[in-house]
Structures are given as structure tokens and as C-alpha cells.
Design a protein around this motif. Structure first.
Motif, PDB file in Angstrom:
ATOM      1  N   GLU A 118       0.839  -1.197   0.000  1.00  0.00           N
ATOM      2  CA  GLU A 118       0.000   0.000   0.000  1.00  0.00           C
ATOM      3  C   GLU A 118       0.871   1.243   0.000  1.00  0.00           C
ATOM      4  N   ALA A 119       0.364   2.273  -0.633  1.00  0.00           N
ATOM      5  CA  ALA A 119       1.064   3.549  -0.659  1.00  0.00           C
ATOM      6  C   ALA A 119       0.789   4.307   0.635  1.00  0.00           C
ATOM      7  N   ARG A 120       1.869   4.841   1.241  1.00  0.00           N
ATOM      8  CA  ARG A 120       1.758   5.682   2.438  1.00  0.00           C
ATOM      9  C   ARG A 120       2.776   6.812   2.315  1.00  0.00           C
ATOM     10  N   PRO A 121       2.323   8.059   2.333  1.00  0.00           N
ATOM     11  CA  PRO A 121       3.268   9.171   2.197  1.00  0.00           C
ATOM     12  C   PRO A 121       4.327   9.197   3.296  1.00  0.00           C
ATOM     13  N   GLU A 122       3.939   8.782   4.500  1.00  0.00           N
ATOM     14  CA  GLU A 122       4.863   8.782   5.633  1.00  0.00           C
ATOM     15  C   GLU A 122       5.017   7.364   6.160  1.00  0.00           C
ATOM     16  N   LYS A 123       6.161   7.107   6.795  1.00  0.00           N
ATOM     17  CA  LYS A 123       6.374   5.796   7.406  1.00  0.00           C
ATOM     18  C   LYS A 123       5.304   5.523   8.461  1.00  0.00           C
ATOM     19  N   LEU A 124       4.825   4.283   8.493  1.00  0.00           N
ATOM     20  CA  LEU A 124       3.826   3.885   9.465  1.00  0.00           C
ATOM     21  C   LEU A 124       4.431   3.840  10.867  1.00  0.00           C
ATOM     22  N   GLN A 125       3.796   4.533  11.799  1.00  0.00           N
ATOM     23  CA  GLN A 125       4.254   4.520  13.187  1.00  0.00           C
ATOM     24  C   GLN A 125       3.042   4.373  14.094  1.00  0.00           C
ATOM     25  N   VAL A 126       2.573   3.149  14.254  1.00  0.00           N
ATOM     26  CA  VAL A 126       1.434   2.857  15.116  1.00  0.00           C
ATOM     27  C   VAL A 126       1.742   1.610  15.928  1.00  0.00           C
ATOM     28  N   ASP A 127       0.949   1.401  16.962  1.00  0.00           N
ATOM     29  CA  ASP A 127       1.128   0.265  17.854  1.00  0.00           C
ATOM     30  C   ASP A 127       0.927  -1.046  17.085  1.00  0.00           C
ATOM     31  N   ARG A 128       1.836  -1.996  17.304  1.00  0.00           N
ATOM     32  CA  ARG A 128       1.723  -3.304  16.662  1.00  0.00           C
ATOM     33  C   ARG A 128       0.388  -3.988  16.975  1.00  0.00           C
ATOM     34  N   ALA A 129      -0.187  -3.654  18.112  1.00  0.00           N
ATOM     35  CA  ALA A 129      -1.431  -4.316  18.518  1.00  0.00           C
ATOM     36  C   ALA A 129      -2.562  -4.082  17.525  1.00  0.00           C
ATOM     37  N   VAL A 130      -2.500  -2.997  16.777  1.00  0.00           N
ATOM     38  CA  VAL A 130      -3.574  -2.696  15.830  1.00  0.00           C
ATOM     39  C   VAL A 130      -3.245  -3.174  14.410  1.00  0.00           C
ATOM     40  N   TRP A 131      -2.065  -3.755  14.216  1.00  0.00           N
ATOM     41  CA  TRP A 131      -1.688  -4.219  12.883  1.00  0.00           C
ATOM     42  C   TRP A 131      -2.687  -5.223  12.291  1.00  0.00           C
ATOM     43  N   PRO A 132      -3.153  -6.227  13.052  1.00  0.00           N
ATOM     44  CA  PRO A 132      -4.094  -7.186  12.456  1.00  0.00           C
ATOM     45  C   PRO A 132      -5.345  -6.511  11.903  1.00  0.00           C
ATOM     46  N   GLN A 133      -5.904  -5.566  12.650  1.00  0.00           N
ATOM     47  CA  GLN A 133      -7.108  -4.902  12.175  1.00  0.00           C
ATOM     48  C   GLN A 133      -6.814  -4.008  10.978  1.00  0.00           C
ATOM     49  N   MET A 134      -5.654  -3.350  10.988  1.00  0.00           N
ATOM     50  CA  MET A 134      -5.285  -2.503   9.855  1.00  0.00           C
ATOM     51  C   MET A 134      -5.155  -3.324   8.578  1.00  0.00           C
ATOM     52  N   LEU A 135      -4.532  -4.496   8.681  1.00  0.00           N
ATOM     53  CA  LEU A 135      -4.374  -5.348   7.515  1.00  0.00           C
ATOM     54  C   LEU A 135      -5.726  -5.895   7.058  1.00  0.00           C
ATOM     55  N   ALA A 136      -6.576  -6.279   8.017  1.00  0.00           N
ATOM     56  CA  ALA A 136      -7.913  -6.760   7.659  1.00  0.00           C
ATOM     57  C   ALA A 136      -8.708  -5.672   6.940  1.00  0.00           C
ATOM     58  N   ASP A 137      -8.554  -4.424   7.379  1.00  0.00           N
ATOM     59  CA  ASP A 137      -9.261  -3.315   6.738  1.00  0.00           C
ATOM     60  C   ASP A 137      -8.758  -3.088   5.305  1.00  0.00           C
ATOM     61  N   LEU A 138      -7.458  -3.289   5.089  1.00  0.00           N
ATOM     62  CA  LEU A 138      -6.918  -3.127   3.741  1.00  0.00           C
ATOM     63  C   LEU A 138      -7.505  -4.155   2.780  1.00  0.00           C
TER      64      LEU A 138
END
Length: 376
Positions: A223-243
Motif C-alpha cells: 500500500e502507498a503511504r506518504p509517511e512511514k507507518l508509526q502505530v502500535d503493533r497491537a492494531v496491525w491485524p485490524q489494519m491489515l484486515a481493513d486493507l
């Protein structure tokens, strides 16, 4: 007889291990230091191209790869809704009968190469690195973090994309730069009908799966992101599911729930590349792999070009009459190939981020694949 008799390899990654194994075959005594006490590569799955399988065959570990990974030919292409739109053939490589590609868990490939490194007779020291390098006309004196010292005819630095050796010897080179795209990876159960890589194309988000064993596959999403991703690893599963939500293909939809399981081992990496101008040596210290040629994964060749460089370096050390001759031949064989992979991968990345010309994307992919199947 090789032009050197005693070599130090800094870094026990794929390229460092490949170089060390092949140098031992040439009768060279090799010490390898690896800073990670556990000597384990990180990451989820890794896609391996046919040319990389050819390189693993040259080292002598292809048979083990087939036992612990997965091989196949071709890539299936689908729309986000699940309509099959075609395939990308994976042509046979020159000089080998290996399949067109494959997949394996990255730590598993690391173990295969580590076992081969030890079996070859390389003297491996884990939890150890160097603290000082002093070059002389006929040798290199190295001081190690455990207080010992050693003298070598050659030092091969394969200490990764964040190499301290590159910073020391090539201070003018900027560190790898984020290029605006990130890649997600996860390990998932493999449905019986996923028998080779499959990609879903549409928009700026690209998804794909690749079998890595009879029971599992790995999922990759860019996925394209203008800035490097800097979020808590705990939310990674939901972020990927949303993608994956816009992909209505039942194959992907069924896997979204599996992303919430710990076994999914979700990994996110911002993408960057690096190409250090040749020559890659300073005196009797030469850099290989990600230290000088780090690429994005768009051609599935990052590990491959590093492993190839280790093979080629050992070959040239074995047949040259002088060290500089070995360096010159090495650079002649490696520069254009590594440059092509890095520059073409960057172009593919740009097209994906901009949702650009699919015809151009196909052309670059086809030309790159045909170049990579040629001998190294």
C-alpha cells in the motif's frame, strides 16, 4: 588455488552465508561473525524466484528447500472480486531445471543456509562482531567485540541494509530512503486450491498469496503511504484486515478472520532501496548483498541477488591471479544485474503507487524476468 587463503565474513545473513559456503568449496579458510546470538532471520514468508532457486542449487541446498518450502510455476492474476484475468508465466532459467519460483518461511531458509554453512567448515562465532578494522598492504587486522583479534587476506562485509561497515568505508552514501510504499505480510492456512502464487490487482493496494509449505501460505499486501507507518503493533491485524475489505473474492474474505490469530505473525515493513556506486570494495574489504544493493520486493529478487553475489565473489576469488583482478571481474558480473533489479523494482513500485500504466508495468516485469533467467 584461490587468490586468498583466509577470509572474514561479517554478517550471517543470506549473502554472507552464500559467500562463506562457496569460499570454503574453493579451499579458503573462512571465519564468520554474526552479531545476533540466536543467528535467526526475522520475517514471515519469502517469495523465491527461479533464478534464486538456481543459486540455491549451485550452493547445494535446493533439495532441502523443496523439502521445507514450496515450488511451483507461474502466477495467477485475479480481479479484487475473484475473476481470473490471466497469468504471468515463469520461464525456465538458463542452465538449470529448477521450477519457475517458490516460497518458504524466511527463518526456515535461514536455517537451511546456516546448517550448510556449518557443514562446509566455516568457523562461525555468534553474538560477536568487529570493533576495529585496520588495513595493511598485505592483510587486514580485525579486532572483535570479545577482545580477540585476527588477520585476514580479505574481509567480506555482509552486515545488512543498515551496515556499519558501509557507514565506515562509504561515508558519502546516504542510508536507504523510504520510497512511499509499505508491505504487509502474514502467515495463513493454505486452501487446497492455492497451488501457486496468486495476485489480486486493482487500485493502489495490491494483494497476493504464495504457498510456503503443504499447509501454509503467506499473504502480502502493498500500500502507498506518504509517511512511514508509526502505530502500535497491537492494531496491525485490524489494519491489515481493513486493507483487504475492498477485496470481495471469497478466498481473501475467508482469510480476514485468520489475521486476528497470533499464528498469523503479521509483519509490516516500510520499503526502501539502496544502490551504492561500484566499486564495492575499499582496499581488502568488499561489501556485498543489502549493504550495497538493497531492493524492494517487486521482482522477488532481493535475497536472490545477494546470494548470487556471494557465489560470484567466491568464483572470482578461486580463479583470479590477483585480488584486484577478482574484484574487477566480480563488479563486471554483478553491477548491471543488481542495478537493473533495484531500478526496475523502483519503477514498478512507482506505477503501483500512482495506479499507473499497467502496460508499462507488464513490460518492465517481463523484461526484468527475461534478464534474470540468464546466467549470472
Amino acid at each position: 588455488m584461490a587468490v586468498v587463503s583466509r577470509v572474514l565474513t561479517i554478517g550471517g545473513g543470506f549473502s554472507g552465508m552464500a559467500a562463506s559456503i562457496q569460499m570454503r568449496k574453493a579451499g579458503i579458510d573462512v571465519d564468520l561473525v554474526e552479531i545476533d546470538r540466536n543467528w535467526r532471520p526475522e520475517g514471515a514468508g519469502i517469495t523465491v524466484s527461479g533464478p534464486t532457486l538456481r543459486a540455491l542449487e549451485a550452493i547445494g541446498v535446493f533439495a532441502e528447500f523443496t523439502k521445507r518450502g514450496y515450488t511451483s510455476d507461474g502466477v495467477d492474476l485475479f480481479t479484487p472480486s475473484g475473476h481470473r484475468i490471466g497469468e504471468i508465466p515463469t520461464p525456465k532459467v538458463v542452465g538449470s531445471d529448477v521450477p519457475g519460483g517458490g516460497g518458504i518461511m524466511r527463518p526456515e531458509l535461514g536455517r537451511i543456509l546456516a546448517d550448510a554453512t556449518l557443514l562446509s567448515g566455516v568457523n562461525v562465532r555468534v553474538g560477536c562482531t568487529y570493533t576495529h578494522i585496520a588495513q595493511h598492504e598485505s592483510n587486514v587486522e580485525v579486532t572483535f567485540s570479545d577482545g580477540t583479534t585476527g588477520r585476514y587476506d580479505l574481509v567480506v562485509a555482509a552486515d545488512g541494509v543498515h551496515s556499519k561497515t558501509r557507514a565506515l568505508l562509504f561515508p558519502e552514501v546516504r542510508p536507504p530512503q523510504y520510497i512511499g510504499q509499505g508491505v504487509w505480510r502474514a502467515v495463513l492456512p493454505r486452501p487446497f486450491d492455492i497451488v501457486r502464487p496468486r495476485m489480486w490487482l486493482g487500485g493502489a493496494v495490491k494483494a497476493g498469496v504464495n504457498p510456503v509449505s503443504p499447509s501454509h501460505m503467506y499473504l502480502f499486501v502493498t500500500e502507498a503511504r506518504p509517511e512511514k507507518l508509526q502505530v502500535d503493533r497491537a492494531v496491525w491485524p485490524q489494519m491489515l484486515a481493513d486493507l483487504l475489505a475492498p477485496f470481495s473474492d471469497p478466498v481473501l474474505a475467508a482469510q480476514r478472520a485468520n489475521l486476528l490469530a497470533a499464528e498469523a505473525a503479521i509483519d509490516y515493513r516500510p520499503l526502501a532501496n539502496l544502490l551504492v556506486p561500484a566499486p564495492w570494495n575499499r582496499g581488502r574489504v568488499i561489501l556485498i548483498g543489502d549493504t550495497v544493493a538493497a531492493t524492494t520486493p517487486h521482482l522477488a529478487s532481493g535475497a536472490g541477488i545477494g546470494i548470487e553475489s556471494g557465489i560470484v565473489l567466491a568464483e572470482e576469488l578461486a580463479r583470479a591471479a590477483a585480488l584486484q583482478e577478482a574484484f574487477d571481474r566480480f563488479h563486471l558480473r554483478r553491477w548491471d544485474r543488481c542495478r537493473m533489479v533495484i531500478e526496475n523494482s523502483a519503477q514498478l513500485c512507482r506505477i503501483e503507487m500512482e495506479n499507473g500504466d499497467k502496460t508499462e508495468h507488464t513490460r518492465i516485469m517481463r523484461e526484468s524476468v527475461m534478464a534474470l533467467v540468464q546466467p549470472i
